[in-house]
Design a protein around this motif. Structure first.
Motif, PDB file in Angstrom:
ATOM      1  N   THR A  71       0.697  -1.360  -0.153  1.00  0.00           N
ATOM      2  CA  THR A  71      -0.050   0.020  -0.051  1.00  0.00           C
ATOM      3  C   THR A  71       0.882   1.331   0.042  1.00  0.00           C
ATOM      4  O   THR A  71       0.207   2.361  -0.282  1.00  0.00           O
ATOM      5  CB  THR A  71      -0.975  -0.078   1.211  1.00  0.00           C
ATOM      6  OG1 THR A  71      -0.223   0.156   2.519  1.00  0.00           O
ATOM      7  CG2 THR A  71      -1.691  -1.247   1.178  1.00  0.00           C
ATOM      8  N   CYS A  72       2.191   1.300   0.222  1.00  0.00           N
ATOM      9  CA  CYS A  72       2.791   2.453   0.459  1.00  0.00           C
ATOM     10  C   CYS A  72       2.972   3.517  -0.664  1.00  0.00           C
ATOM     11  O   CYS A  72       2.529   4.675  -0.516  1.00  0.00           O
ATOM     12  CB  CYS A  72       4.376   2.119   0.933  1.00  0.00           C
ATOM     13  SG  CYS A  72       5.539   3.405   0.856  1.00  0.00           S
ATOM     14  N   THR A  73       3.336   2.889  -1.852  1.00  0.00           N
ATOM     15  CA  THR A  73       3.321   3.775  -2.978  1.00  0.00           C
ATOM     16  C   THR A  73       1.965   4.240  -3.377  1.00  0.00           C
ATOM     17  O   THR A  73       1.924   5.135  -4.527  1.00  0.00           O
ATOM     18  CB  THR A  73       4.128   2.890  -4.194  1.00  0.00           C
ATOM     19  OG1 THR A  73       3.459   1.913  -4.600  1.00  0.00           O
ATOM     20  CG2 THR A  73       5.680   2.905  -3.779  1.00  0.00           C
ATOM     21  N   LYS A  74       0.638   3.826  -2.794  1.00  0.00           N
ATOM     22  CA  LYS A  74      -0.477   4.380  -2.995  1.00  0.00           C
ATOM     23  C   LYS A  74      -0.914   5.402  -2.185  1.00  0.00           C
ATOM     24  O   LYS A  74      -2.126   5.924  -2.486  1.00  0.00           O
ATOM     25  CB  LYS A  74      -1.555   3.051  -3.236  1.00  0.00           C
ATOM     26  CG  LYS A  74      -0.938   1.987  -4.209  1.00  0.00           C
ATOM     27  CD  LYS A  74      -1.946   0.761  -4.074  1.00  0.00           C
ATOM     28  CE  LYS A  74      -1.573  -0.331  -5.128  1.00  0.00           C
ATOM     29  NZ  LYS A  74      -2.065  -1.575  -4.749  1.00  0.00           N
ATOM     30  N   ILE A  75      -0.366   5.301  -1.176  1.00  0.00           N
ATOM     31  CA  ILE A  75      -0.686   6.666  -0.264  1.00  0.00           C
ATOM     32  C   ILE A  75      -0.171   8.001  -0.567  1.00  0.00           C
ATOM     33  O   ILE A  75       0.806   8.166  -0.917  1.00  0.00           O
ATOM     34  CB  ILE A  75      -0.097   6.184   1.113  1.00  0.00           C
ATOM     35  CG1 ILE A  75      -0.267   4.952   1.798  1.00  0.00           C
ATOM     36  CG2 ILE A  75      -0.205   7.450   2.267  1.00  0.00           C
ATOM     37  CD1 ILE A  75       0.400   4.430   2.924  1.00  0.00           C
ATOM     38  N   LYS A  76      -1.325   8.837  -0.850  1.00  0.00           N
ATOM     39  CA  LYS A  76      -0.909  10.223  -1.428  1.00  0.00           C
ATOM     40  C   LYS A  76      -0.941  11.194  -0.361  1.00  0.00           C
ATOM     41  O   LYS A  76      -1.905  10.966   0.640  1.00  0.00           O
ATOM     42  CB  LYS A  76      -1.978  10.562  -2.467  1.00  0.00           C
ATOM     43  CG  LYS A  76      -1.782  11.802  -3.200  1.00  0.00           C
ATOM     44  CD  LYS A  76      -2.554  12.047  -4.208  1.00  0.00           C
ATOM     45  CE  LYS A  76      -2.529  13.137  -5.058  1.00  0.00           C
ATOM     46  NZ  LYS A  76      -1.433  14.129  -4.935  1.00  0.00           N
ATOM     47  N   THR A  77       0.045  11.881  -0.067  1.00  0.00           N
ATOM     48  CA  THR A  77       0.172  13.010   0.693  1.00  0.00           C
ATOM     49  C   THR A  77       0.334  14.536  -0.099  1.00  0.00           C
ATOM     50  O   THR A  77       0.353  14.452  -1.374  1.00  0.00           O
ATOM     51  CB  THR A  77       1.323  12.961   1.564  1.00  0.00           C
ATOM     52  OG1 THR A  77       2.339  13.359   0.901  1.00  0.00           O
ATOM     53  CG2 THR A  77       1.564  11.491   2.097  1.00  0.00           C
ATOM     54  N   PRO A  78       0.259  15.565   0.540  1.00  0.00           N
ATOM     55  CA  PRO A  78       0.510  16.783  -0.113  1.00  0.00           C
ATOM     56  C   PRO A  78       1.707  16.951  -0.769  1.00  0.00           C
ATOM     57  O   PRO A  78       1.798  17.825  -1.419  1.00  0.00           O
ATOM     58  CB  PRO A  78       0.290  17.794   0.966  1.00  0.00           C
ATOM     59  CG  PRO A  78      -0.743  17.085   2.222  1.00  0.00           C
ATOM     60  CD  PRO A  78      -0.152  15.698   1.885  1.00  0.00           C
ATOM     61  N   LYS A  79       2.840  16.293  -0.351  1.00  0.00           N
ATOM     62  CA  LYS A  79       4.031  15.973  -0.688  1.00  0.00           C
ATOM     63  C   LYS A  79       4.253  15.240  -1.839  1.00  0.00           C
ATOM     64  O   LYS A  79       5.354  14.802  -2.379  1.00  0.00           O
ATOM     65  CB  LYS A  79       4.969  16.067   0.286  1.00  0.00           C
ATOM     66  CG  LYS A  79       5.002  17.341   1.101  1.00  0.00           C
ATOM     67  CD  LYS A  79       6.329  17.229   2.139  1.00  0.00           C
ATOM     68  CE  LYS A  79       6.489  18.661   3.036  1.00  0.00           C
ATOM     69  NZ  LYS A  79       7.586  18.665   3.639  1.00  0.00           N
ATOM     70  N   GLY A  80       3.220  14.318  -2.460  1.00  0.00           N
ATOM     71  CA  GLY A  80       3.351  13.201  -3.166  1.00  0.00           C
ATOM     72  C   GLY A  80       3.097  11.968  -2.619  1.00  0.00           C
ATOM     73  O   GLY A  80       2.509  11.754  -1.669  1.00  0.00           O
ATOM     74  N   PHE A  81       3.536  10.767  -3.132  1.00  0.00           N
ATOM     75  CA  PHE A  81       3.134   9.351  -2.698  1.00  0.00           C
ATOM     76  C   PHE A  81       4.232   9.047  -1.863  1.00  0.00           C
ATOM     77  O   PHE A  81       5.426   9.471  -1.786  1.00  0.00           O
ATOM     78  CB  PHE A  81       2.869   8.428  -3.954  1.00  0.00           C
ATOM     79  CG  PHE A  81       1.867   8.766  -4.726  1.00  0.00           C
ATOM     80  CD1 PHE A  81       0.616   8.053  -4.250  1.00  0.00           C
ATOM     81  CD2 PHE A  81       1.824   9.707  -5.866  1.00  0.00           C
ATOM     82  CE1 PHE A  81      -0.582   8.557  -5.220  1.00  0.00           C
ATOM     83  CE2 PHE A  81       0.654  10.056  -6.705  1.00  0.00           C
ATOM     84  CZ  PHE A  81      -0.573   9.342  -6.349  1.00  0.00           C
ATOM     85  N   GLY A  82       3.868   7.877  -0.891  1.00  0.00           N
ATOM     86  CA  GLY A  82       4.762   7.281  -0.063  1.00  0.00           C
ATOM     87  C   GLY A  82       5.890   6.465  -1.018  1.00  0.00           C
ATOM     88  O   GLY A  82       5.626   6.210  -2.232  1.00  0.00           O
ATOM     89  N   SER A  83       6.985   6.302  -0.180  1.00  0.00           N
ATOM     90  CA  SER A  83       8.280   5.685  -0.989  1.00  0.00           C
ATOM     91  C   SER A  83       8.825   4.670  -0.060  1.00  0.00           C
ATOM     92  O   SER A  83       8.658   4.640   1.208  1.00  0.00           O
ATOM     93  CB  SER A  83       9.214   6.823  -1.025  1.00  0.00           C
ATOM     94  OG  SER A  83      10.265   6.245  -1.611  1.00  0.00           O
ATOM     95  N   LEU A  84       9.223   3.607  -0.746  1.00  0.00           N
ATOM     96  CA  LEU A  84       9.907   2.373  -0.161  1.00  0.00           C
ATOM     97  C   LEU A  84      11.371   2.672   0.248  1.00  0.00           C
ATOM     98  O   LEU A  84      11.902   1.972   0.989  1.00  0.00           O
ATOM     99  CB  LEU A  84       9.780   1.016  -1.198  1.00  0.00           C
ATOM    100  CG  LEU A  84       8.314   0.691  -1.370  1.00  0.00           C
ATOM    101  CD1 LEU A  84       8.414  -0.499  -2.294  1.00  0.00           C
ATOM    102  CD2 LEU A  84       7.734   0.336   0.112  1.00  0.00           C
TER     103      LEU A  84
END
Length: 88
Positions: A71-84
């Motif tokens: 799920t990490c890279t699908k999490i959207k934040t105001p600064k972009g998506f999550g990263s591994l």
């Protein structure tokens, strides 16, 4: 005495069985960088920090949070998506 030993053995087997069942129901987790709010990271927040809860800014790129695997890279934040991996 023999009955007591059998009871203890039965309880031990029961506890191991329940523990194994619980371990199988927990989802796999992965470290996700850049998705935690300030002070809510699980660990690693850069130089001068000790660990959990030490991130200084929201969505800090070098602070991670444990999330369900996949799920990490699908999490959207105001600064972009999550990263591994750590973000700059």
């Amino acid at each position: 005495m023999k009955a007591l030993n059998l009871t203890v053995a039965a309880l031990a087997v029961s506890a191991l069985t329940v523990g194994a069942a619980n371990a199988q129901t927990k989802p796999a987790m992965e470290k996700c960088y850049g998705v935690s709010k300030a002070g809510h990271n699980d660990c690693k927040a850069g130089a001068g920090t000790s660990c959990a809860g030490t991130s200084k800014i929201d969505y800090q790129g070098n602070a991670w949070k444990l999330v369900k695997a996949g799920t990490c890279t699908k999490i959207k934040t105001p600064k972009g998506f999550g990263s591994l991996t750590e973000k700059a």
